[in-house]
Design a protein around this motif. Structure first.
Motif, PDB file in Angstrom:
ATOM      1  N   UNK A  16     -24.839   0.326  43.109  1.00 22.48           N
ATOM      2  CA  UNK A  16     -24.622   1.350  42.083  1.00 22.48           C
ATOM      3  C   UNK A  16     -25.762   2.352  42.064  1.00 22.48           C
ATOM      4  N   UNK A  17     -25.426   3.634  41.994  1.00 24.13           N
ATOM      5  CA  UNK A  17     -26.442   4.693  41.960  1.00 24.13           C
ATOM      6  C   UNK A  17     -26.354   5.557  40.708  1.00 24.13           C
ATOM      7  N   UNK A  18     -25.274   5.408  39.934  1.00 21.03           N
ATOM      8  CA  UNK A  18     -25.167   6.206  38.711  1.00 21.03           C
ATOM      9  C   UNK A  18     -24.028   5.677  37.854  1.00 21.03           C
ATOM     10  N   UNK A  19     -24.026   6.139  36.595  1.00 23.56           N
ATOM     11  CA  UNK A  19     -23.061   5.639  35.614  1.00 23.56           C
ATOM     12  C   UNK A  19     -22.834   6.726  34.574  1.00 23.56           C
ATOM     13  N   UNK A  20     -21.615   6.799  34.064  1.00 15.36           N
ATOM     14  CA  UNK A  20     -21.384   7.634  32.880  1.00 15.36           C
ATOM     15  C   UNK A  20     -20.343   7.006  31.975  1.00 15.36           C
ATOM     16  N   UNK A  21     -20.402   7.400  30.709  1.00 15.79           N
ATOM     17  CA  UNK A  21     -19.419   6.979  29.710  1.00 15.79           C
ATOM     18  C   UNK A  21     -18.928   8.238  29.011  1.00 15.79           C
ATOM     19  N   UNK A  22     -17.610   8.407  28.947  1.00 14.17           N
ATOM     20  CA  UNK A  22     -17.026   9.685  28.515  1.00 14.17           C
ATOM     21  C   UNK A  22     -16.019   9.498  27.378  1.00 14.17           C
ATOM     22  N   UNK A  23     -15.710  10.635  26.750  1.00 15.70           N
ATOM     23  CA  UNK A  23     -14.676  10.754  25.724  1.00 15.70           C
ATOM     24  C   UNK A  23     -14.960   9.924  24.480  1.00 15.70           C
ATOM     25  N   UNK A  24     -16.224   9.924  24.065  1.00 10.76           N
ATOM     26  CA  UNK A  24     -16.585   9.391  22.750  1.00 10.76           C
ATOM     27  C   UNK A  24     -16.576  10.572  21.793  1.00 10.76           C
ATOM     28  N   UNK A  25     -15.647  10.552  20.860  1.00 14.42           N
ATOM     29  CA  UNK A  25     -15.433  11.699  19.976  1.00 14.42           C
ATOM     30  C   UNK A  25     -15.756  11.320  18.528  1.00 14.42           C
ATOM     31  N   UNK A  26     -16.948  11.700  18.035  1.00 11.21           N
ATOM     32  CA  UNK A  26     -17.371  11.292  16.690  1.00 11.21           C
ATOM     33  C   UNK A  26     -16.405  11.683  15.578  1.00 11.21           C
ATOM     34  N   UNK A  27     -15.698  12.781  15.736  1.00 11.16           N
ATOM     35  CA  UNK A  27     -14.824  13.229  14.638  1.00 11.16           C
ATOM     36  C   UNK A  27     -13.669  12.265  14.390  1.00 11.16           C
ATOM     37  N   UNK A  28     -13.348  11.415  15.350  1.00 10.73           N
ATOM     38  CA  UNK A  28     -12.280  10.432  15.186  1.00 10.73           C
ATOM     39  C   UNK A  28     -12.813   8.998  15.168  1.00 10.73           C
ATOM     40  N   UNK A  29     -14.121   8.850  15.157  1.00 10.50           N
ATOM     41  CA  UNK A  29     -14.739   7.547  15.381  1.00 10.50           C
ATOM     42  C   UNK A  29     -15.085   6.857  14.072  1.00 10.50           C
ATOM     43  N   UNK A  30     -14.246   5.958  13.630  1.00 10.69           N
ATOM     44  CA  UNK A  30     -14.468   5.234  12.378  1.00 10.69           C
ATOM     45  C   UNK A  30     -15.676   4.304  12.516  1.00 10.69           C
ATOM     46  N   UNK A  31     -16.644   4.472  11.636  1.00 15.38           N
ATOM     47  CA  UNK A  31     -17.852   3.634  11.602  1.00 15.38           C
ATOM     48  C   UNK A  31     -18.602   3.620  12.925  1.00 15.38           C
ATOM     49  N   UNK A  32     -18.494   4.705  13.691  1.00 18.13           N
ATOM     50  CA  UNK A  32     -19.168   4.815  14.999  1.00 18.13           C
ATOM     51  C   UNK A  32     -18.803   3.663  15.938  1.00 18.13           C
ATOM     52  N   UNK A  33     -17.578   3.169  15.799  1.00 17.17           N
ATOM     53  CA  UNK A  33     -17.133   2.021  16.598  1.00 17.17           C
ATOM     54  C   UNK A  33     -17.157   2.329  18.087  1.00 17.17           C
ATOM     55  N   UNK A  34     -16.658   3.498  18.468  1.00 14.67           N
ATOM     56  CA  UNK A  34     -16.578   3.859  19.882  1.00 14.67           C
ATOM     57  C   UNK A  34     -17.962   4.124  20.454  1.00 14.67           C
ATOM     58  N   UNK A  35     -18.802   4.809  19.689  1.00 18.75           N
ATOM     59  CA  UNK A  35     -20.173   5.068  20.136  1.00 18.75           C
ATOM     60  C   UNK A  35     -20.948   3.772  20.276  1.00 18.75           C
ATOM     61  N   UNK A  36     -20.703   2.826  19.375  1.00 21.43           N
ATOM     62  CA  UNK A  36     -21.365   1.533  19.451  1.00 21.43           C
ATOM     63  C   UNK A  36     -20.934   0.778  20.702  1.00 21.43           C
ATOM     64  N   UNK A  37     -19.639   0.830  21.010  1.00 18.80           N
ATOM     65  CA  UNK A  37     -19.152   0.202  22.234  1.00 18.80           C
ATOM     66  C   UNK A  37     -19.778   0.865  23.458  1.00 18.80           C
ATOM     67  N   UNK A  38     -19.864   2.189  23.448  1.00 20.40           N
ATOM     68  CA  UNK A  38     -20.496   2.908  24.565  1.00 20.40           C
ATOM     69  C   UNK A  38     -21.938   2.439  24.752  1.00 20.40           C
ATOM     70  N   UNK A  39     -22.652   2.251  23.646  1.00 24.11           N
ATOM     71  CA  UNK A  39     -24.047   1.817  23.747  1.00 24.11           C
ATOM     72  C   UNK A  39     -24.144   0.404  24.323  1.00 24.11           C
ATOM     73  N   UNK A  40     -23.196  -0.465  23.985  1.00 23.10           N
ATOM     74  CA  UNK A  40     -23.199  -1.831  24.522  1.00 23.10           C
ATOM     75  C   UNK A  40     -22.916  -1.832  26.023  1.00 23.10           C
ATOM     76  N   UNK A  41     -22.043  -0.933  26.466  1.00 21.59           N
ATOM     77  CA  UNK A  41     -21.750  -0.831  27.894  1.00 21.59           C
ATOM     78  C   UNK A  41     -22.966  -0.316  28.655  1.00 21.59           C
ATOM     79  N   UNK A  42     -23.665   0.649  28.070  1.00 22.20           N
ATOM     80  CA  UNK A  42     -24.888   1.157  28.691  1.00 22.20           C
ATOM     81  C   UNK A  42     -25.956   0.066  28.707  1.00 22.20           C
ATOM     82  N   UNK A  43     -26.055  -0.684  27.608  1.00 26.40           N
ATOM     83  CA  UNK A  43     -26.987  -1.823  27.538  1.00 26.40           C
ATOM     84  C   UNK A  43     -26.692  -2.813  28.664  1.00 26.40           C
TER      85      UNK A  43
END
Length: 345
Positions: free
Chosen positions: A294-321
């Motif tokens: 692996x040489x790179x990674x991205x996570x896309x389509x996290x949209x705060x305006x539809x994100x209840x309790x930052x659930x999607x952003x939190x999942x994105x952070x766990x994947x990056x972790x």
């Protein structure tokens, strides 16, 4: 000099402080360093390993694709969730925030070109890029940066995308969108006599036309249906992934958050009631990373305006972790093997 580029504010990275001296108690906001990619005095990283986060504040492709815009604010929400993660790696692993590509007033093509230059710059600095999208149009800009770096060395790149969609729709008549990137990458490779190595995990039959499945078959695109991640055994999924990775020099991992169901990722452009279980995705990501290609990674389509309790952003952070800690573990294991070999000699 990178265009449409902004350095990230240090104030973004804040959070709980358990200790300021004990590394094992530190969180990411205490360990990360802000860098300016336009600083000509920056030298290539010469330590053990470094990750660099790049924000791509763009959802032009989603809008052109007639989707729900909002992912341009994704990098900010993901960084907030990353801030409090614990440093579950050695002090040899460094984290850098490499700022953002801002795209207001740009066309989609211009925005993607700006991102490609930023990704290439990070690679030149000997760092592992982690791009925070943005719509999944992020992938074309990200790949172009990788291509610019690796193609002259005649090193090919395999793409593994976690996505409910192929994103290979025709684009030449009306231009690119967030649903065309991988056909654009295919054409870029063809123009440069480069093989197209593309695998998608999480494809939904109800989200892709028969024509897209035909295109996949005609162009050797490997895919695993979403339902197969539930009904097939993990070892059988590993076998498919292993076969794909064996034929490439490097691997670029890209995730569109709509690969997960709305229960796990409500803040996306195209929500779906069904999807890949995040726990399964983590197992598969760790396996991909275990190949050490692996040489790179991205996570896309996290949209705060539809994100209840930052659930999607939190999942994105766990994947990056997951990516950071797994790669760090591989680096540590490789170092131990190297040291044992030296001791034996």
């Amino acid at each position: 000099m990178l265009k449409n580029y902004e350095v990230e504010s240090a104030h973004t990275w804040t959070g709980r402080v358990d200790s300021s001296t004990d590394f094992d108690s530190l969180r990411w906001h205490q360990w990360i360093k802000i860098i300016d990619l336009n600083d000509t005095s920056l030298k290539a990283f010469d330590g053990k390993f470094a990750f660099a986060f790049i924000g791509f504040e763009c959802d032009h492709g989603i809008g052109l694709n007639k989707g729900r815009v909002g992912a341009a604010m994704g990098p900010e929400s993901i960084r907030r969730e990353l801030s409090n993660l614990p440093c579950q790696f050695s002090q040899d692993i460094k984290l850098f925030d490499a700022g953002n590509i801002v795209t207001y007033g740009l066309t989609l093509d211009q925005a993607q070109d700006c991102l490609s230059e930023a990704v290439n710059r990070v690679l030149e600095l000997n760092m592992f890029p982690i791009v925070l999208g943005g719509g999944h149009e992020t992938a074309f800009g990200h790949y172009k940066g990788l291509f610019k770096n690796f193609h002259p060395k005649k090193e090919n790149i395999g793409i593994i995308s976690f996505d409910a969609h192929f994103d290979t729709r025709p684009y030449k008549e009306n231009g690119g969108t967030s649903g065309t990137m991988f056909r654009q990458i295919h054409d870029l490779n063809l123009e440069n006599d480069e093989d197209f190595n593309f695998m998608v995990i999480g494809i939904q039959k109800h989200s892709n036309t028969k024509s897209l499945f035909n295109y996949a078959k005609e162009n050797g695109i490997k895919y695993i249906l979403s339902r197969e991640t539930v009904n097939s055994s993990i070892p059988s999924l590993f076998e498919q992934i292993d076969e794909f990775i064996s034929g490439v020099d490097h691997v670029y991992i890209t995730i569109c958050s709509d690969v997960f169901s709305t229960a796990f990722a409500p803040g996306v452009s195209a929500p779906t009631p069904l999807g890949v279980d995040p726990e399964t995705a983590i197992v598969l990501i760790k396996h991909i990373l275990s190949h050490d290609k692996a040489v790179s990674f991205d996570i896309c389509e996290v949209s705060p305006r539809f994100d209840k309790d930052s659930t999607t952003a939190s999942l994105a952070s766990l994947l990056i972790f997951t990516v950071v800690t797994k790669v760090a573990n591989i680096i540590e294991m490789n170092n131990k093997r190297r040291n044992k070999k030296i001791d034996k000699e």
